[in-house]
Design an enzyme around this catalytic site. Structure first.
Site, mmCIF file in Angstrom:
data_model
loop_
_atom_site.group_PDB
_atom_site.id
_atom_site.type_symbol
_atom_site.label_atom_id
_atom_site.label_comp_id
_atom_site.label_asym_id
_atom_site.label_seq_id
_atom_site.Cartn_x
_atom_site.Cartn_y
_atom_site.Cartn_z
ATOM 1 N N LYS A 49 -0.911 -9.424 2.891
ATOM 2 C CA LYS A 49 -0.110 -8.907 4.015
ATOM 3 C C LYS A 49 -0.972 -7.942 4.821
ATOM 4 O O LYS A 49 -1.734 -7.161 4.241
ATOM 5 C CB LYS A 49 1.140 -8.177 3.503
ATOM 6 C CG LYS A 49 1.956 -7.539 4.659
ATOM 7 C CD LYS A 49 3.304 -7.052 4.214
ATOM 8 C CE LYS A 49 3.293 -5.639 3.673
ATOM 9 N NZ LYS A 49 2.810 -4.611 4.632
ATOM 10 N N GLU A 86 9.969 -4.110 9.935
ATOM 11 C CA GLU A 86 10.316 -2.792 9.379
ATOM 12 C C GLU A 86 10.902 -1.884 10.455
ATOM 13 O O GLU A 86 10.330 -1.710 11.536
ATOM 14 C CB GLU A 86 9.068 -2.133 8.747
ATOM 15 C CG GLU A 86 9.396 -0.748 8.193
ATOM 16 C CD GLU A 86 8.401 -0.226 7.171
ATOM 17 O OE1 GLU A 86 7.437 -0.926 6.830
ATOM 18 O OE2 GLU A 86 8.619 0.917 6.709
ATOM 19 N N ASP A 89 0.842 -1.202 0.000
ATOM 20 C CA ASP A 89 0.000 0.000 0.000
ATOM 21 C C ASP A 89 0.881 1.258 0.000
ATOM 22 O O ASP A 89 0.377 2.378 -0.028
ATOM 23 C CB ASP A 89 -1.009 -0.004 1.144
ATOM 24 C CG ASP A 89 -0.371 -0.009 2.520
ATOM 25 O OD1 ASP A 89 0.859 -0.103 2.608
ATOM 26 O OD2 ASP A 89 -1.121 0.084 3.523
HETATM 27 O O1 KIV Z 1 3.576 -1.032 1.623
HETATM 28 C C1 KIV Z 1 4.717 -1.478 1.438
HETATM 29 O O2 KIV Z 1 5.288 -1.367 0.355
HETATM 30 C C2 KIV Z 1 5.369 -2.137 2.551
HETATM 31 C C3 KIV Z 1 6.819 -2.447 2.440
HETATM 32 C C4 KIV Z 1 7.652 -1.254 2.302
HETATM 33 C C5 KIV Z 1 7.277 -3.378 3.487
HETATM 34 O O3 KIV Z 1 4.737 -2.416 3.524
#
Ligand code: KIV
Length: 282
Positions: A114, A183, A45
């Site tokens: 995710k 992260e 996102d």
């Molecule tokens: O949204 C995203 O791209 C992420 C990554 C940077 C881990 O969560």
């Protein structure tokens, strides 16, 4: 390279082989990623910032995620595709989480979803995994909580905070996550977590001790140069290369040197004489 799966990614961890992951948001870029041996792509996102120009990821909607994830999945043959669940698409309840995870898988062709959060989202992870959808968790700095965290800051620095990040990682694994993004976590803590869990850890700003790494593709290719987080590295100067192309094109169009003869479709079924006749007639 064969198609990456949950099983092959876990096997890579067990065998100590590092896993590469990049973010990706569109078909053309994914075609390039596929030719480079990258194991996994995340339709993050973060597209709210990189593709849509927002200040953070909060405004991104489910319908938008579906459009981007679908175009990436369509180009993916071998890389494992993970689609991010946007802010407020899973926080409300386990039922909401399953319904939206289902949409992401069914309507995009992604291989997993995710979601952000540790112990607070285990009910959602359990429910999604029970419905047959693999889950990648995300602990440490969780951008969807930017307002609660008071900005994009390293997490787990003090002793209490370090224990919280470790407990979050253990909780999401226990709930069924097969992978977890760490992260902005101090490297030694990220290494400790990686050695304690069977799930795959993917680091971003978390040191080299994770099982794999993820970076936003525009960051690693230096397409976006206005802000460079400490944890990213420019592996090429794609932004400069693109600007050189746009400048050269602009120059040739304005000079009248593009298109040249070889860039035009020459059709012989309309003779010069006929064109002259048209010229006379009109
Ligand atoms: O949204 C995203 O791209 C992420 C990554 C940077 C881990 O969560």
């Amino acid at each position: 390279m064969a198609k990456r799966t949950v099983q092959t990614l876990l096997e890579m961890k067990r065998e100590g082989r590092k896993i590469s992951q990049v973010t990706c948001y569109d078909y053309s870029t994914m075609r390039l990623v596929e030719q480079c041996g990258i194991d996994s792509v995340l339709v993050g996102d973060s597209l709210g910032m990189t593709m849509q120009g927002y200040e953070n990821t909060l405004p991104v909607t489910m319908d938008e995620m579906i459009i981007y994830a679908r175009s990436v999945a369509r180009a993916a043959r071998e890389a494992f595709v993970i689609a991010d669940m946007p802010f407020m698409s899973y926080q409300v309840s386990a039922e909401q989480a399953v319904a939206n995870a289902g949409r992401l898988i069914k309507e995009t062709g992604a291989n997993a979803v995710k979601l952000e959060g540790g112990a607070s989202v285990t009910e959602q992870i359990r429910a999604i995994v029970s419905s047959g959808i693999p889950v990648c968790a995300h602990v440490g700095m969780t951008p969807q909580s930017v307002n609660a965290l008071g900005g994009f800051k390293v997490q787990g620095k003090g002793e209490e905070a370090a224990e919280k990040v470790l407990k979050d990682a253990l909780a999401v694994q226990e709930a069924g996550a097969f992978m977890c993004v760490l992260e902005c976590v101090p490297p030694k803590l990220a290494s400790l977590i990686t050695s304690k869990v069977e799930m795959v850890t993917i680091g971003i700003g978390a040191g080299a001790g994770c099982d794999g790494q993820v970076l936003v593709w525009q960051d690693l290719a230096a397409v976006t140069t206005d802000f460079k987080p400490k944890f990213t590295k420019h592996f090429g100067q794609v932004g400069e290369a693109l600007k050189a192309c746009f400048r050269a094109y602009n120059g040739e169009v304005k000079a009248g040197t593009f298109p040249a003869e070889e860039h035009s479709y020459v059709r012989s079924d309309c003779s010069d004489e006929y064109l002259e006749e048209l010229n006379r007639r009109y």
